[in-house]
Design a protein around this motif. Structure first.
Motif, PDB file in Angstrom:
ATOM      1  N   ASN A 283       0.922  -1.142   0.137  1.00 39.08           N
ATOM      2  CA  ASN A 283       0.023   0.283  -0.057  1.00 39.08           C
ATOM      3  C   ASN A 283       0.635   1.155   0.023  1.00 39.08           C
ATOM      4  OD1 ASN A 283      -2.107  -1.827   0.185  1.00 39.08           O
ATOM      5  ND2 ASN A 283      -1.942  -1.617   2.644  1.00 39.08           N
ATOM      6  N   ARG A 284       0.212   2.301  -0.698  1.00 35.12           N
ATOM      7  CA  ARG A 284       0.936   3.710  -0.348  1.00 35.12           C
ATOM      8  C   ARG A 284       0.639   4.093   0.533  1.00 35.12           C
ATOM      9  NH1 ARG A 284      -1.110   7.119  -4.702  1.00 35.12           N
ATOM     10  NH2 ARG A 284      -2.656   5.515  -5.108  1.00 35.12           N
ATOM     11  N   VAL A 285       1.466   5.030   1.406  1.00 34.99           N
ATOM     12  CA  VAL A 285       1.161   5.588   2.668  1.00 34.99           C
ATOM     13  C   VAL A 285       1.453   7.196   2.749  1.00 34.99           C
ATOM     14  CG1 VAL A 285       1.468   5.769   5.332  1.00 34.99           C
ATOM     15  CG2 VAL A 285       1.447   3.849   4.250  1.00 34.99           C
ATOM     16  N   TYR A 286       0.754   8.304   3.230  1.00 32.12           N
ATOM     17  CA  TYR A 286       1.079   9.483   3.068  1.00 32.12           C
ATOM     18  C   TYR A 286       0.756   9.942   4.525  1.00 32.12           C
ATOM     19  CZ  TYR A 286       0.421   9.214  -2.044  1.00 32.12           C
ATOM     20  OH  TYR A 286       0.386   8.837  -3.441  1.00 32.12           O
ATOM     21  N   GLU A 287       1.722  11.136   4.676  1.00 25.86           N
ATOM     22  CA  GLU A 287       1.473  12.037   5.990  1.00 25.86           C
ATOM     23  C   GLU A 287       0.541  13.045   5.759  1.00 25.86           C
ATOM     24  OE1 GLU A 287       5.313  13.110   7.252  1.00 25.86           O
ATOM     25  OE2 GLU A 287       5.786  11.194   8.214  1.00 25.86           O
ATOM     26  N   LEU A 288      -0.300  13.189   6.255  1.00 24.42           N
ATOM     27  CA  LEU A 288      -1.392  14.263   6.127  1.00 24.42           C
ATOM     28  C   LEU A 288      -1.351  15.202   7.162  1.00 24.42           C
ATOM     29  CD1 LEU A 288      -4.031  15.540   4.567  1.00 24.42           C
ATOM     30  CD2 LEU A 288      -5.294  13.658   5.961  1.00 24.42           C
ATOM     31  N   THR A 289      -1.389  16.525   6.792  1.00 20.76           N
ATOM     32  CA  THR A 289      -1.385  17.322   7.591  1.00 20.76           C
ATOM     33  C   THR A 289      -2.405  18.578   7.413  1.00 20.76           C
ATOM     34  OG1 THR A 289       1.057  17.562   8.037  1.00 20.76           O
ATOM     35  CG2 THR A 289      -0.343  19.499   8.916  1.00 20.76           C
ATOM     36  N   THR A 290      -3.613  18.411   8.219  1.00 19.27           N
ATOM     37  CA  THR A 290      -4.862  19.148   7.953  1.00 19.27           C
ATOM     38  C   THR A 290      -4.686  20.834   8.292  1.00 19.27           C
ATOM     39  OG1 THR A 290      -5.608  19.026  10.218  1.00 19.27           O
ATOM     40  CG2 THR A 290      -6.305  17.019   8.669  1.00 19.27           C
ATOM     41  N   ASP A 291      -5.612  21.406   7.533  1.00 15.34           N
ATOM     42  CA  ASP A 291      -5.416  22.931   7.991  1.00 15.34           C
ATOM     43  C   ASP A 291      -5.580  23.521   9.198  1.00 15.34           C
ATOM     44  OD1 ASP A 291      -8.094  22.572   8.027  1.00 15.34           O
ATOM     45  OD2 ASP A 291      -8.835  23.928   7.094  1.00 15.34           O
ATOM     46  N   ASP A 292      -6.072  22.599  10.241  1.00 20.15           N
ATOM     47  CA  ASP A 292      -6.131  23.139  11.576  1.00 20.15           C
ATOM     48  C   ASP A 292      -4.887  22.287  12.424  1.00 20.15           C
ATOM     49  OD1 ASP A 292      -6.614  20.164  11.554  1.00 20.15           O
ATOM     50  OD2 ASP A 292      -8.489  20.663  12.682  1.00 20.15           O
ATOM     51  N   GLY A 293      -3.646  21.720  11.687  1.00 18.56           N
ATOM     52  CA  GLY A 293      -2.603  21.397  12.389  1.00 18.56           C
ATOM     53  C   GLY A 293      -2.646  20.035  12.689  1.00 18.56           C
ATOM     54  N   GLU A 294      -3.720  19.215  12.473  1.00 17.89           N
ATOM     55  CA  GLU A 294      -3.540  17.875  12.778  1.00 17.89           C
ATOM     56  C   GLU A 294      -2.995  16.863  11.950  1.00 17.89           C
ATOM     57  OE1 GLU A 294      -7.327  14.461  14.009  1.00 17.89           O
ATOM     58  OE2 GLU A 294      -7.774  16.156  13.052  1.00 17.89           O
ATOM     59  N   GLU A 295      -1.991  15.986  12.459  1.00 26.37           N
ATOM     60  CA  GLU A 295      -1.186  15.245  11.908  1.00 26.37           C
ATOM     61  C   GLU A 295      -2.051  13.796  11.742  1.00 26.37           C
ATOM     62  OE1 GLU A 295       2.730  15.378  13.420  1.00 26.37           O
ATOM     63  OE2 GLU A 295       3.200  17.229  12.491  1.00 26.37           O
ATOM     64  N   LEU A 296      -2.205  13.254  10.361  1.00 18.55           N
ATOM     65  CA  LEU A 296      -2.833  11.990  10.462  1.00 18.55           C
ATOM     66  C   LEU A 296      -1.814  10.984   9.134  1.00 18.55           C
ATOM     67  CD1 LEU A 296      -6.437  13.170   9.927  1.00 18.55           C
ATOM     68  CD2 LEU A 296      -5.321  12.449  11.740  1.00 18.55           C
ATOM     69  N   SER A 297      -2.295   9.899   9.049  1.00 18.07           N
ATOM     70  CA  SER A 297      -1.748   9.049   8.272  1.00 18.07           C
ATOM     71  C   SER A 297      -2.856   8.623   6.898  1.00 18.07           C
ATOM     72  CB  SER A 297      -1.259   7.930   8.501  1.00 18.07           C
ATOM     73  OG  SER A 297       0.126   8.133   9.443  1.00 18.07           O
ATOM     74  N   VAL A 298      -2.623   8.299   5.868  1.00 17.91           N
ATOM     75  CA  VAL A 298      -3.327   8.105   4.745  1.00 17.91           C
ATOM     76  C   VAL A 298      -2.907   6.793   4.276  1.00 17.91           C
ATOM     77  CG1 VAL A 298      -4.759   8.695   2.637  1.00 17.91           C
ATOM     78  CG2 VAL A 298      -4.265  10.522   4.530  1.00 17.91           C
ATOM     79  N   VAL A 299      -3.573   5.761   4.390  1.00 15.09           N
ATOM     80  CA  VAL A 299      -3.217   4.681   3.562  1.00 15.09           C
ATOM     81  C   VAL A 299      -3.864   4.058   2.456  1.00 15.09           C
ATOM     82  CG1 VAL A 299      -2.851   1.931   3.982  1.00 15.09           C
ATOM     83  CG2 VAL A 299      -2.546   3.622   5.883  1.00 15.09           C
ATOM     84  N   VAL A 300      -3.433   4.259   1.261  1.00 14.98           N
ATOM     85  CA  VAL A 300      -3.978   3.889  -0.027  1.00 14.98           C
ATOM     86  C   VAL A 300      -3.797   2.575  -0.453  1.00 14.98           C
ATOM     87  CG1 VAL A 300      -4.419   5.064  -2.428  1.00 14.98           C
ATOM     88  CG2 VAL A 300      -3.516   6.428  -0.587  1.00 14.98           C
ATOM     89  N   LEU A 301      -4.983   2.114  -0.833  1.00  9.87           N
ATOM     90  CA  LEU A 301      -5.203   0.760  -1.322  1.00  9.87           C
ATOM     91  C   LEU A 301      -5.491   0.797  -2.807  1.00  9.87           C
ATOM     92  CD1 LEU A 301      -5.913   0.235   1.775  1.00  9.87           C
ATOM     93  CD2 LEU A 301      -7.007  -1.745   1.114  1.00  9.87           C
ATOM     94  N   ASP A 302      -4.516   0.238  -3.553  1.00  8.49           N
ATOM     95  CA  ASP A 302      -4.781   0.436  -5.239  1.00  8.49           C
ATOM     96  C   ASP A 302      -5.266  -0.824  -5.735  1.00  8.49           C
ATOM     97  OD1 ASP A 302      -3.652   3.114  -5.153  1.00  8.49           O
ATOM     98  OD2 ASP A 302      -1.873   2.220  -4.822  1.00  8.49           O
ATOM     99  N   GLY A 303      -6.396  -0.572  -6.711  1.00  7.93           N
ATOM    100  CA  GLY A 303      -6.714  -1.868  -7.232  1.00  7.93           C
ATOM    101  C   GLY A 303      -5.752  -2.713  -7.819  1.00  7.93           C
ATOM    102  N   ASP A 304      -5.054  -2.229  -8.520  1.00  7.16           N
ATOM    103  CA  ASP A 304      -4.165  -2.912  -9.373  1.00  7.16           C
ATOM    104  C   ASP A 304      -2.879  -3.726  -8.476  1.00  7.16           C
ATOM    105  OD1 ASP A 304      -1.185  -1.342  -9.243  1.00  7.16           O
ATOM    106  OD2 ASP A 304      -3.046   0.041  -9.575  1.00  7.16           O
ATOM    107  N   ARG A 305      -3.092  -3.648  -7.073  1.00  6.16           N
ATOM    108  CA  ARG A 305      -2.152  -4.361  -6.397  1.00  6.16           C
ATOM    109  C   ARG A 305      -2.945  -5.341  -5.753  1.00  6.16           C
ATOM    110  NH1 ARG A 305       2.258  -0.159  -3.516  1.00  6.16           N
ATOM    111  NH2 ARG A 305       3.042   0.787  -5.425  1.00  6.16           N
ATOM    112  N   GLN A 306      -4.248  -5.558  -5.659  1.00  9.07           N
ATOM    113  CA  GLN A 306      -4.801  -6.781  -5.051  1.00  9.07           C
ATOM    114  C   GLN A 306      -4.682  -7.765  -5.624  1.00  9.07           C
ATOM    115  OE1 GLN A 306      -6.800  -5.835  -2.207  1.00  9.07           O
ATOM    116  NE2 GLN A 306      -5.747  -3.914  -2.607  1.00  9.07           N
ATOM    117  N   VAL A 307      -4.234  -7.841  -7.060  1.00  3.72           N
ATOM    118  CA  VAL A 307      -4.142  -9.514  -7.488  1.00  3.72           C
ATOM    119  C   VAL A 307      -3.008  -9.924  -6.783  1.00  3.72           C
ATOM    120  CG1 VAL A 307      -3.549 -10.682  -9.725  1.00  3.72           C
ATOM    121  CG2 VAL A 307      -5.190  -8.542  -9.672  1.00  3.72           C
ATOM    122  N   ILE A 308      -1.933  -9.282  -6.803  1.00 10.59           N
ATOM    123  CA  ILE A 308      -0.691  -9.876  -5.950  1.00 10.59           C
ATOM    124  C   ILE A 308      -0.993 -10.415  -4.568  1.00 10.59           C
ATOM    125  CG2 ILE A 308       1.798  -9.312  -5.258  1.00 10.59           C
ATOM    126  CD1 ILE A 308       1.526  -9.658  -8.279  1.00 10.59           C
TER     127      ILE A 308
END
Length: 842
Positions: A283-308
């Protein structure tokens, strides 16, 4: 800034219709084109399907011809309905479909895909022409007939190239749901195919083969060239985050495992907890900073990687015992499963990042979750920082999950995170507090998991902690949290197959770790069983033992003259066959005598003979010589003999059989007074090759690493057998009994082989018979096929042919000998096995 992370987007996004949102800083490297794994899987399945169609055309010709005849019964009706000829209809569709598809691609300004579509059509056309020529030139009459259609008073081979070209073109153009022209073109293809089948223009197998050839060509072009990525990047990714209820201000891609993270994500780089989440995952992972300064993580599941991931799960479920199979799931189902596991783990009290929202964007699913503070992955920690309190906290988190019936199934040094202790968290003078342990990445886990899955979790955790703090400390920390029963159950699980891929790589660099853990476990719990439990249903050896016999049998059946063999068997003397069968049974008694002589405990000759007889049944699944040895070992251990002494005894029996066989061969050669072995004398070229190989082998011993490897391989056997040999040598009666038993066993097989020759009126000297038999027996022992099936037969046939026999007669003799001394003894071995099991001997 590393090449893998570069700022490529910096565009304003809209929070609501008509209202401009502040610009979002995005640091990412989007993938323009993707080599889709599903295309490769589809290509393999298509090729296999084409092979099946060709087999059906040969072996089910009657069925396919009957179906075609039934369908063609409507041809007169179709001819009345159709106003213009079928050929015109076929040509129109072959022209209209490509034009429609290329026009839509041109309107969408997809120039590269237009070239790919044309290339796929040409490739399918060329491939179909090649297959057509190959079938016409090399195909059997049945195959040609199965792919032919009756036209103009004769059978005509028909694999329509136009249909293959259309299938290849439409396959590369994209899915039907995304291209309207592709959808309508496929409908026209199916209509055209139905018409030509009904009117008898093409055979059913030929049409199916053409479609599969075209699809194979299209999938090949798609996979080699790649397809336009449909993953969510940039604006699409930001829009998905906004739909989840968050307003991003900054989005930074976290590098995958093995990437350099220095300088990424600003002055300090990405948070190590986010890096840990990205490690060892698809999976792809991103560091997310919101406009109010909150720090989160975004895990992205891609359809083409589900086969593997699906193929990996399917393979593990097939190979590993106790792991339930999982069907292929859609991208949405994978995201829902990951969310369910995250919620369940957190509800069980496990410290894991909170899942805040799930969203969809393009061909991706987004999991937005809290960031685990300033936690650091276990692999980034210095072993000196792992104190006993921290180790117990790690075990406590895992036990919380197991108490709720949740198994992780993929515990590595990247999924265990540790938040720094008091000095790092609060500075000098801060109040002491225990370090926080996080367990992440639950998407491979199970709810309502099996006991085996939880034992595998404990084994994985014990192995990765032992790699960092040593086996003793890792085991002590486990015993401080887990009951002794759970600890004792880990012994049979200490195998590399039970560990995740990353931990297995670390174990390869420290191979002594698992052995140290076993030793520490036995020292802690002397009664614990550390004998490895069978976790795999099959391995490389199993595959070899299945494939090699099948190949050998196919080779034998394809090369021998069945009619000649049947004629020879019908004219053979059955009385010599009875003699050969009886001599084969006598070998059980000879093997039993040798086993009794070398046994460190008193054994009844009858029971020992039954064990050797049962080996004939076990040989159906075990390589030649392995089955009887395993049963001998079992019989000794059942009588209280230690494993090491039993292994030494069985090894001594096998070594004595080899020595006695070579000695018998020398005695027969000298006693014959002739040079009967001259027919088997190798040519000068063969002698030269053998000399060169011997020289290379001898020179390799000058390399210290080779000598050490040879010592490691041979010394255990020598150290095991030597004390038993010295003990037996000091007892002349036992030594004589062992010698007599081995002679009886070897000569029983040699004389049975000689009797098989006599059954066909053939005669060779005893030395020649012994040489041919020994060559065949050695071939069966060298190749690990069950009972030496295939290899022994081929070696015996080759030896008899070299001795001057007709190949057909040599094949008959070899088959008769194997039937009498292997196949007919299997039912007798089964009866002996059942008898021993009922009496408790095995």
């Amino acid at each position: 800034m590393p090449e893998s992370i570069a700022p490529v987007f910096r565009a304003p996004q809209r929070a609501r219709a008509g209202e401009d949102a502040p610009s979002v800083q995005i640091e990412d490297t989007p993938t323009a084109r993707v080599h889709h794994p599903s295309d490769l899987v589809g290509l393999v399945l298509t090729v296999l399907s084409a092979a099946v169609v060709m087999l059906l055309a040969v072996y089910a010709h009657g069925t396919t011809a009957g179906v075609a005849a039934d369908v063609q019964g409507f041809s007169s009706i179709v001819r009345r309905i159709l106003v213009f000829p079928v050929a015109v209809l076929e040509a129109s569709i072959a022209l209209i479909a490509p034009i429609a598809v290329l026009t839509e691609l041109a309107v969408r300004r997809l120039g590269r895909q237009m070239l790919e579509v044309v290339a796929a059509g040409v490739a399918a056309l060329v491939l179909c022409a090649g297959v057509l020529a190959a079938v016409a030139a090399f195909g059997s009459d049945d195959l040609v007939r199965g792919l032919s259609v009756w036209r103009g008073g004769q059978w005509t081979l028909s694999i329509p190239a136009s249909l293959a070209a259309l299938a290849g073109l439409l396959t590369t153009a994209g899915p039907r749901g995304r291209r309207r022209s592709v959808d309508w073109s496929w409908n026209l293809v199916w209509v055209s195919l139905g018409v030509v089948l009904v009117t008898g223009q093409v055979s059913l197998p030929g049409a199916a083969l053409a479609l599969l050839i075209g699809r194979a060509g299209g999938l090949t072009v798609r996979y080699v060239s790649g397809v336009q990525s449909e993953r969510a990047y940039g604006p699409a990714l930001v829009a998905g985050i906004r739909r989840a209820g968050f307003t991003p201000a900054r989005l930074v891609r976290v590098p995958e495992a093995g990437s350099d993270v220095d300088g990424v994500g600003g002055a300090d780089g990405p948070d190590e907890s986010s890096v840990a989440i990205a490690a060892d995952t698809n999976n792809r992972v991103y560091e997310l900073t919101t406009d109010d300064g909150e720090e989160l993580s975004v895990v992205v599941l891609d359809g083409d990687r589900q086969v593997i991931g699906g193929l990996s799960r399917l393979w593990r479920s097939l190979r590993l015992r106790g792991i339930e199979g999982r069907s292929f799931v859609s991208l949405r189902q994978a995201a829902e499963r990951a969310a369910l596991l995250a919620y369940a783990a957190r509800a069980a009290g496990v410290r894991t990042p909170a899942l805040l929202a799930v969203a969809e964007a393009e061909d991706s699913m987004l999991l937005i979750q809290a960031r685990p503070g300033h936690a650091v992955a276990l692999r980034h920690l210095d072993p000196a920082d792992l104190d006993d309190e921290l180790l117990r906290a790690i075990w406590a988190q895992l036990r919380l999950a197991h108490d709720a019936g949740i198994a992780h199934r993929a515990l590595t040094s990247d999924t265990v995170l540790v938040e720094p202790g008091p000095l790092e968290a609060g500075g000098p003078g801060a109040e002491p507090r225990e370090p926080l342990v996080w367990l992440t990445d639950w998407d491979s886990g199970d709810i309502a998991s099996s006991e085996l899955a939880r034992r595998m979790d404990l084994t994985q955790m014990l192995a990765l902690l032992a790699l960092r703090v040593g086996a003793t400390r890792a085991l002590e920390s486990a015993t401080a949290v887990l009951p002794d029963d759970d600890i004792a159950a880990l012994g049979p699980m200490l195998q590399t197959i039970a560990l995740p891929h990353r931990t297995r790589e670390e174990i390869r660099a420290h191979r002594e770790v698992l052995a140290d853990v076993r030793s520490a476990l036995v020292e802690r719990l002397p009664e614990a069983d550390v004998e490895p439990e069978r976790l795999v249903r099959f391995g490389a050896r199993t595959v070899i033992t299945v494939i090699l016999p099948v190949v050998a049998v196919v080779v034998v059946l394809a090369t021998i003259n069945v009619e000649q063999i049947a004629s020879a068997l019908s004219t053979s003397d059955w009385r010599w066959s009875v003699v050969a069968f009886a001599l084969g049974l006598l070998t059980f008694f000879g093997a039993a005598l040798a086993f009794v002589a070398f046994s460190p405990v008193r054994l009844a000759v009858w029971n020992a003979t039954l064990v050797q007889t049962a080996g004939a049944f076990v040989a159906l699944a075990a390589p030649a010589g392995i089955g009887p040895a395993a049963l001998n070992l079992r019989m000794l251990t059942k009588r209280g003999v230690t494993t090491s002494l039993a292994v030494a005894t069985v090894a001594l029996v096998q070594v004595s059989q080899f020595v006695v066989t070579i000695a018998l061969l020398l005695v027969l050669s000298i006693g014959s007074g002739t040079n009967e072995a001259s027919r088997f004398t190798p040519s000068p070229v063969t002698l030269l090759i053998i000399g060169v190989l011997a020289g290379l082998a001898a020179s390799s011993l000058l390399v210290p690493a080779v000598r050490q490897w040879l010592v490691r391989r041979t010394m255990p056997t020598i150290s095991q057998t030597w004390p038993r040999l010295i003990e037996v040598v000091g007892q002349p009666r036992k030594l004589a009994l062992a010698l007599a038993g081995n002679v009886l066993m070897t000569m029983g097989y040699v004389l049975a082989f000689d009797a098989s020759l006599a059954a066909f009126g053939q005669e060779l000297s005893l030395v020649q018979v012994a040489l041919v038999y020994l060559i065949g027996n050695a071939a069966g022992a060298a190749v690990p096929s069950p009972g030496g099936i295939g290899t022994i037969e081929l070696a015996l046939i080759g030896g008899l042919t070299a001795a001057g026999l007709n190949p057909g007669v040599a094949t008959s003799v070899a088959i008769l000998f194997r039937v009498l001394t292997y196949w007919l003894r299997i039912p007798i071995g089964w009866v002996a096995m059942r008898t021993l099991q009922r009496s408790g001997e095995l």
